[in-house]
Structure formats: structure tokens, C-alpha cells
Write a protein that holds these residues in place. Structure first.
Motif, PDB file in Angstrom:
ATOM      1  N   GLU A  63       2.538   3.793  -4.767  1.00 45.24           N
ATOM      2  CA  GLU A  63       1.424   3.616  -3.835  1.00 45.24           C
ATOM      3  C   GLU A  63       1.730   4.541  -2.657  1.00 45.24           C
ATOM      4  N   TYR A  95      -8.521  -3.454   2.904  1.00 51.02           N
ATOM      5  CA  TYR A  95      -8.788  -2.913   1.570  1.00 51.02           C
ATOM      6  C   TYR A  95     -10.064  -2.082   1.683  1.00 51.02           C
ATOM      7  N   ASP A 108      -9.231   3.315  -4.002  1.00 49.36           N
ATOM      8  CA  ASP A 108      -9.435   2.029  -3.301  1.00 49.36           C
ATOM      9  C   ASP A 108      -8.143   1.615  -2.606  1.00 49.36           C
ATOM     10  N   SER A 122      -2.751   3.702   1.780  1.00 53.37           N
ATOM     11  CA  SER A 122      -1.788   3.363   0.733  1.00 53.37           C
ATOM     12  C   SER A 122      -2.514   3.438  -0.608  1.00 53.37           C
ATOM     13  N   LEU A 123      -2.322   4.577  -1.282  1.00 49.53           N
ATOM     14  CA  LEU A 123      -3.254   5.010  -2.326  1.00 49.53           C
ATOM     15  C   LEU A 123      -3.108   4.337  -3.679  1.00 49.53           C
ATOM     16  N   TRP A 197      -0.143  -6.718  -4.760  1.00 51.72           N
ATOM     17  CA  TRP A 197      -1.080  -6.680  -5.892  1.00 51.72           C
ATOM     18  C   TRP A 197      -0.833  -7.842  -6.859  1.00 51.72           C
ATOM     19  N   HIS A 199      -1.701 -12.486  -6.926  1.00 61.53           N
ATOM     20  CA  HIS A 199      -2.220 -13.636  -6.177  1.00 61.53           C
ATOM     21  C   HIS A 199      -1.164 -14.726  -6.039  1.00 61.53           C
ATOM     22  N   GLU A 204       4.633  -6.800   1.573  1.00 60.49           N
ATOM     23  CA  GLU A 204       4.971  -5.429   1.209  1.00 60.49           C
ATOM     24  C   GLU A 204       5.701  -4.796   2.392  1.00 60.49           C
ATOM     25  N   TYR A 206       7.039  -1.439   3.938  1.00 57.85           N
ATOM     26  CA  TYR A 206       6.822   0.005   3.844  1.00 57.85           C
ATOM     27  C   TYR A 206       8.138   0.682   4.230  1.00 57.85           C
ATOM     28  N   TYR A 265     -17.423  -4.789   1.144  1.00 56.55           N
ATOM     29  CA  TYR A 265     -16.705  -3.860   2.029  1.00 56.55           C
ATOM     30  C   TYR A 265     -17.583  -2.678   2.452  1.00 56.55           C
TER      31      TYR A 265
HETATM   32  N1  THG Z   1      -0.797  -2.543  -1.816  1.00 57.56           N
HETATM   33  C1  THG Z   1      -0.618  -1.364  -1.190  1.00 57.56           C
HETATM   34  N2  THG Z   1      -1.118  -0.221  -1.670  1.00 57.56           N
HETATM   35  C2  THG Z   1      -1.837  -0.244  -2.829  1.00 57.56           C
HETATM   36  C3  THG Z   1      -2.059  -1.442  -3.524  1.00 57.56           C
HETATM   37  C4  THG Z   1      -1.523  -2.641  -2.983  1.00 57.56           C
HETATM   38  N3  THG Z   1      -2.336   0.927  -3.324  1.00 57.56           N
HETATM   39  C5  THG Z   1      -2.821   0.945  -4.678  1.00 57.56           C
HETATM   40  C6  THG Z   1      -3.611  -0.287  -5.037  1.00 57.56           C
HETATM   41  N4  THG Z   1      -2.820  -1.474  -4.677  1.00 57.56           N
HETATM   42  C7  THG Z   1      -4.927  -0.292  -4.295  1.00 57.56           C
HETATM   43  N5  THG Z   1      -5.837  -1.308  -4.788  1.00 57.56           N
HETATM   44  C8  THG Z   1      -5.880  -2.601  -4.276  1.00 57.56           C
HETATM   45  C9  THG Z   1      -6.684  -3.537  -4.911  1.00 57.56           C
HETATM   46  C10 THG Z   1      -6.754  -4.829  -4.421  1.00 57.56           C
HETATM   47  C11 THG Z   1      -6.016  -5.192  -3.305  1.00 57.56           C
HETATM   48  C12 THG Z   1      -5.217  -4.263  -2.694  1.00 57.56           C
HETATM   49  C13 THG Z   1      -5.168  -2.963  -3.159  1.00 57.56           C
HETATM   50  C14 THG Z   1      -6.084  -6.569  -2.742  1.00 57.56           C
HETATM   51  N6  THG Z   1      -7.233  -7.245  -2.856  1.00 57.56           N
HETATM   52  C15 THG Z   1      -7.384  -8.617  -2.365  1.00 57.56           C
HETATM   53  C16 THG Z   1      -7.892  -9.484  -3.494  1.00 57.56           C
HETATM   54  O1  THG Z   1      -8.706  -9.001  -4.281  1.00 57.56           O
HETATM   55  O2  THG Z   1      -7.524 -10.639  -3.548  1.00 57.56           O
HETATM   56  C17 THG Z   1      -8.400  -8.720  -1.243  1.00 57.56           C
HETATM   57  C18 THG Z   1      -8.069  -7.981  -0.032  1.00 57.56           C
HETATM   58  C19 THG Z   1      -9.056  -8.208   1.080  1.00 57.56           C
HETATM   59  O3  THG Z   1     -10.043  -8.946   0.886  1.00 57.56           O
HETATM   60  O4  THG Z   1      -8.903  -7.650   2.156  1.00 57.56           O
HETATM   61  O5  THG Z   1      -5.123  -7.058  -2.184  1.00 57.56           O
HETATM   62  O6  THG Z   1      -1.651  -3.758  -3.540  1.00 57.56           O
HETATM   63  N7  THG Z   1       0.072  -1.330  -0.053  1.00 57.56           N
END
Ligand code: THG
Length: 368
Positions: A63, A95, A108, A122-123, A197, A199, A204, A206, A265
């Protein structure tokens, strides 16, 4: 099943934790942002059970961060996303769908605000560093765009709070969801956020400086012995149950954020300067959208190309992008892009799985 081997090459970047990941026994890897990412350690099922009961440390260095720094940093970030960034606080993570001027998804990421003039993106798996450099060069904005030596390390699972408390202190576990705080490790400041990533809860870190990687890893494993801390990685089963979308699989550059189910979003009224705004205004009522589906029958094979969904007359109703057997829900948990006529909860479709047709029921929501 045939095996694929990755030929070692320095193009496929190692991470600050790769030595530890290898010795912890990662059994398979994928490549994400030109970097190594483990895909399981024991089996996906055993890793899943452990993730749901204990605590895991995940090398998610892949990421990669794009740092945007300078007086026009907020303007540049806002050009790429329909999410309104204007009220983001200095300790927040968002996000964010990133969208091109045609309204199509490019990535995303999690956006991390480090200060008024400084962000990390954070890609997910696409080359946003190049796009952001191009935007900066073409727009003449006063920003620097670069990849810092920062590598996320996720600490996930029900015992993540206990482990983080032991290693980084009591005040860190008071961090709210998608907020970050600063810790100091061996004299080096680093940020840690409540995110990740899965539930199952967690954080995390960094990692700021590759040189600290193995010492941070070792500190977590030393402190977590009695918590049964193990090396882990994003888990295919758990992330489908949770509805965490994978860019490149579930969402691609063919999709809009509304099709991806990321409409919440999209703030088309207030995101000023967002380049895809005009295009997205006409795309708010999608003809297809991401849905959770349960596929009947025994465990499906591994998916390596999209599986079609048919309606009762044999017409295409959608397309499956992720699917695997869930031990906890006793079904094949599945993510698909489904046409509007068929996306209502309870709709029964036919999934064209390589080993035979399966009945597929559209759900109203994901499992966890
Ligand atoms: N953490 C970090 N970087 C990332 C990811 C991560 N980069 C790649 C990838 N993951 C990016 N995609 C996502 C997809 C979902 C979420 C985070 C990154 C996520 N979603 C929450 C959910 O769906 O429950 C909702 C977040 C919100 O509502 O704000 O966490 O995981 N550093």
C-alpha cells in the motif's frame, strides 16, 4: 492445480519486512504496486480462523504512499476525488474514490492528512504516483509529489488493541476509527491509525524509514507471544464477508464510483475543483452496481477470470469478480457487478462457475 512461480527480480520490490515475512513462512505471494504481498501463511481457512480469534501482523508495505506536499496540496488532492476534503482534520484518514475526468475509477486509497499542506495517499494497485506527478506538472500547482520511504504494517484481529497497548502505549488505543496519532519508536516519530483491510478491528502503523522495519516487527512479536500473535495478510474469505472491495478485481477503470457502491463518498455539490465532476453528474443512476451474492453448492474453485451471471432466460445479468467458500457462513461468499433489473435482494440468478452452474442469491448487504 497448476502452480505459478514468481521469478525473483528487483523490479518486484522487497519490503522492509520481507526477511521476517519469509521466515514466518509465507506460502504464496502476489504482486501489488510492483511489490511483494503475501497471500497466505498456513491455508486461507486457517489464517481466517486465527485472524478472527487472535491478532496478526500484516506486511502491507505494498500500500505505497504518494506524498503531496506544499501550499497547493489540498487543491491537487481535491482534483482527483469527489469526496469533499475541505473539512478534513489533521489527524484524519478518509477512504476516497479517485476518479479521472470521465468519471471512471483510478484507485480507492486511504487519504491521510498530516497537516494543512501535507497528505499521503495510501494506494490500491494502480500507478497513481505517475498520475499525480502529471497533474502537478500540467497544472503548475505549487506542490511536491513523491513516494516517501513509508510502509504500512497492519495489526489486525480482536487482540490488536491489547498488543498495540503493550508496544505503543495506552493512549494509542483511544484513537477513534480512521483517526491517527503519533508514536515514537527508537527516536523516530511515526503515525498509527485505527484502520485496516479487515473487519476484525485494529491499527495500521505507517513505518517511517525502512531501517526500523525489523525492529518494529520483532517488538510486536516479542510483546505478543502469549496473545498468539502471528504473521498474516489480507484474507480473501474475511474481506469478501466484510465487503472490502479490491481495485483491479471488483472495481476497475471501467467503473464509476456509483457502480462501485461508493456513492456515499461522492459530494458533487461541494467538492470544488474535482476534475470528474461534470462527468459524474450524469452518471449518478448506474445501470449496474456491486452486490453481495451467496453461491450454492460446495466450495467454488479459485477465480482467475470473471464468471458470468445469467438470468432465468439465459441473458447476462452481471459478472462475478470475487468468490470463495466461507466456513462461518456455510456458503460461497461472492462479490459481483449486477445489472439494475436483477440487483434487488432475494433475486435468484445462475452463476457460470467453471465446474458447473450454481444458483446465486443476491443479498441486501455483506455478511459482517
Ligand atoms: N489501508 C491503507 N491503505 C490501503 C488499504 C488499507 N490501500 C489499498 C487499499 N486498502 C485501499 N482500499 C480500501 C478499501 C476499503 C477500506 C480501506 C481501503 C476501508 N473501508 C471501510 C469499510 O468498508 O468498512 C470504510 C471506511 C470508511 O467508511 O471511511 O477501510 O486498508 N492504509
Amino acid at each position: 492445480m497448476s502452480m505459478l512461480y514468481l521469478t525473483p527480480s528487483i523490479r518486484l520490490r522487497r519490503t522492509p519486512f520481507s526477511n521476517r515475512v519469509d521466515s514466518a513462512g509465507a506460502k504464496a505471494y502476489t504482486i501489488y504496486n510492483h511489490m511483494r504481498l503475501a497471500s497466505y501463511y498456513e491455508t486461507p481457512e486457517e489464517d481466517y480462523r486465527h485472524l478472527k480469534t487472535a491478532v496478526q501482523v500484516w506486511d502491507v508495505s505494498c500500500e505505497r504512499q504518494v506524498e503531496i506536499k506544499g501550499p497547493d496540496a489540498l487543491r491537487l488532492v481535491q482534483m482527483t476525488t469527489p469526496r469533499d476534503m475541505s473539512r478534513m482534520q489533521d489527524d484524519q484518514c478518509y477512504y476516497v474514490p479517485m476518479v479521472d475526468s470521465a468519471g471512471k475509477m483510478m484507485n480507492d486509497p486511504v487519504a491521510v492528512r498530516l497537516g494543512q499542506d501535507r497528505y499521503w495517499l495510501s494506494l490500491a494497485d494502480s500507478d497513481m504516483l505517475l498520475y499525480c506527478k502529471g497533474l502537478a506538472a500540467g497544472s503548475g500547482l505549487d506542490v511536491e509529489v513523491f513516494e516517501p520511504d513509508v510502509s504500512p504494517l497492519a495489526i489486525q484481529g480482536p487482540k490488536a488493541d491489547e498488543l498495540v497497548c503493550r508496544v505503543f502505549g495506552e493512549e494509542i488505543i483511544r484513537t477513534r476509527f480512521f483517526r491517527h496519532k503519533t508514536i515514537n519508536f527508537q527516536g523516530q516519530d511515526m503515525i498509527i491509525a485505527r484502520s485496516g483491510w479487515s473487519h476484525q478491528g485494529g491499527f495500521e502503523l505507517y513505518l517511517d524509514g525502512s531501517g526500523y522495519g525489523e525492529a518494529v516487527w520483532d517488538a510486536l512479536f516479542e510483546a505478543g507471544k502469549d496473545l498468539d500473535v502471528r504473521a498474516g495478510c489480507p484474507n480473501l474469505i474475511e474481506r469478501i464477508e466484510a465487503g472490502l472491495l479490491s481495485f483491479g478485481s471488483d472495481i476497475t477503470m471501467d467503473h464509476t464510483p456509483f457502480e462501485a457502491g461508493l456513492g456515499k463518498y461522492c459530494h458533487l455539490d461541494s467538492a470544488t475543483g474535482f476534475l470528474g465532476r461534470k462527468a459524474l453528474l450524469d452518471l449518478q443512476e448506474p445501470a449496474k452496481q456491486i452486490r453481495a451474492l451467496a453461491l450454492a453448492g460446495p466450495a467454488v474453485p479459485a477465480i482467475n477470470h470473471p464468471w458470468p451471471l445469467h438470468d432465468s432466460t439465459g441473458n447476462i445479468a452481471g459478472c462475478i469478480s470475487s468468490s470463495t467458500w466461507s466456513p462461518d457462513f456455510d456458503t460461497n461468499v461472492t462479490i459481483a457487478m449486477v445489472k439494475r433489473e436483477h440487483w434487488g435482494g432475494g433475486t435468484v440468478l445462475t452463476a457460470k462457475v467453471p465446474d458447473g452452474d450454481r444458483s446465486a442469491i443476491v443479498r441486501d448487504k455483506f455478511w459482517i
